[in-house]
Design a protein around this motif. Structure first.
Motif, PDB file in Angstrom:
ATOM      1  N   TRP A   1       2.390   1.858  -3.393  1.00 40.77           N
ATOM      2  CA  TRP A   1       1.542   1.940  -4.539  1.00 40.77           C
ATOM      3  C   TRP A   1       1.647   3.322  -5.211  1.00 40.77           C
ATOM      4  N   GLN A   2       1.747   3.180  -6.632  1.00 43.08           N
ATOM      5  CA  GLN A   2       1.889   4.277  -7.385  1.00 43.08           C
ATOM      6  C   GLN A   2       0.781   4.764  -8.419  1.00 43.08           C
TER       7      GLN A   2
ATOM      8  N   ILE B   1       0.890  -1.222  -0.067  1.00 42.31           N
ATOM      9  CA  ILE B   1       0.095  -0.074   0.090  1.00 42.31           C
ATOM     10  C   ILE B   1       0.865   1.256  -0.012  1.00 42.31           C
ATOM     11  N   GLU B   2       1.807   1.240   0.915  1.00 40.84           N
ATOM     12  CA  GLU B   2       2.724   2.356   0.995  1.00 40.84           C
ATOM     13  C   GLU B   2       3.633   2.691  -0.366  1.00 40.84           C
TER      14      GLU B   2
ATOM     15  N   ILE C   1      -6.099  -2.589   1.351  1.00 34.47           N
ATOM     16  CA  ILE C   1      -6.490  -1.669   2.538  1.00 34.47           C
ATOM     17  C   ILE C   1      -7.534  -2.420   3.278  1.00 34.47           C
TER      18      ILE C   1
ATOM     19  N   ASP D   1      -3.724   3.659  -9.158  1.00 37.36           N
ATOM     20  CA  ASP D   1      -5.019   4.320  -8.834  1.00 37.36           C
ATOM     21  C   ASP D   1      -5.494   3.655  -7.442  1.00 37.36           C
ATOM     22  N   ASP D   2      -6.063   4.684  -6.698  1.00 35.69           N
ATOM     23  CA  ASP D   2      -6.176   4.398  -5.440  1.00 35.69           C
ATOM     24  C   ASP D   2      -7.290   3.319  -5.366  1.00 35.69           C
ATOM     25  N   GLU D   3      -8.297   3.415  -6.166  1.00 35.84           N
ATOM     26  CA  GLU D   3      -9.325   2.316  -6.300  1.00 35.84           C
ATOM     27  C   GLU D   3      -8.967   0.862  -6.397  1.00 35.84           C
ATOM     28  N   LYS D   4      -7.592   0.653  -6.799  1.00 36.22           N
ATOM     29  CA  LYS D   4      -7.131  -0.659  -7.269  1.00 36.22           C
ATOM     30  C   LYS D   4      -6.444  -1.016  -6.053  1.00 36.22           C
ATOM     31  N   ILE D   5      -6.086  -0.242  -5.106  1.00 36.55           N
ATOM     32  CA  ILE D   5      -5.306  -0.716  -3.926  1.00 36.55           C
ATOM     33  C   ILE D   5      -6.310  -0.952  -2.702  1.00 36.55           C
ATOM     34  N   GLN D   6      -7.672  -0.529  -2.896  1.00 35.00           N
ATOM     35  CA  GLN D   6      -8.593  -0.478  -1.858  1.00 35.00           C
ATOM     36  C   GLN D   6      -8.678  -1.877  -1.394  1.00 35.00           C
TER      37      GLN D   6
END
Length: 112
Positions: A36-37, A33-34, A47, A39-44
């Motif tokens: 990740w470069q 997560i830290e 999380i 799209d935020d939605e793809k790492i949700q």
């Protein structure tokens, strides 16, 4: 397969990992997560998986048996057994109450 809370839940239920194994997976997910470069939605999903796994490391409340014959008891002992509450005279109580009421009345009547 992407990581999600559901996949984390399935992993915990199927593998029954130890707390150390769960913490290891949390550490890996947090690192992902830290770093990740994208799209935020793809790492949700990662999380959400961390949130679920962290909840599995928290101490679980003790389950109570509803069929138990023991009824809960009320502890009515004094909170401060060696101390007695201060006895104020009625005039002091009334003056303090009136001052508090006036103070609150001013703050409630003023509009920003």
């Amino acid at each position: 397969m992407s990581t999600s809370a559901e996949s984390a839940r399935s992993w915990v239920e199927e593998k029954k990992p130890s707390a150390e194994e769960i913490q290891s997976v949390i550490d890996k997910l947090v690192s992902r997560i830290e770093n990740w470069q994208g799209d935020d939605e793809k790492i949700q999903g990662s999380i959400e998986a961390v949130d679920y796994l962290e909840s599995q490391l928290m101490p679980q409340p003790l389950a109570t048996d509803p069929s138990s014959d023991e009824a809960p008891t009320l502890d009515s002992s004094t909170l401060i057994p060696d101390a007695q509450p201060i006895e104020l005279e009625q005039e002091v109580k009334q003056a303090t109450f009136e001052a508090l009421k006036a103070q609150l009345g001013k703050s409630l009547n003023t509009k920003p």
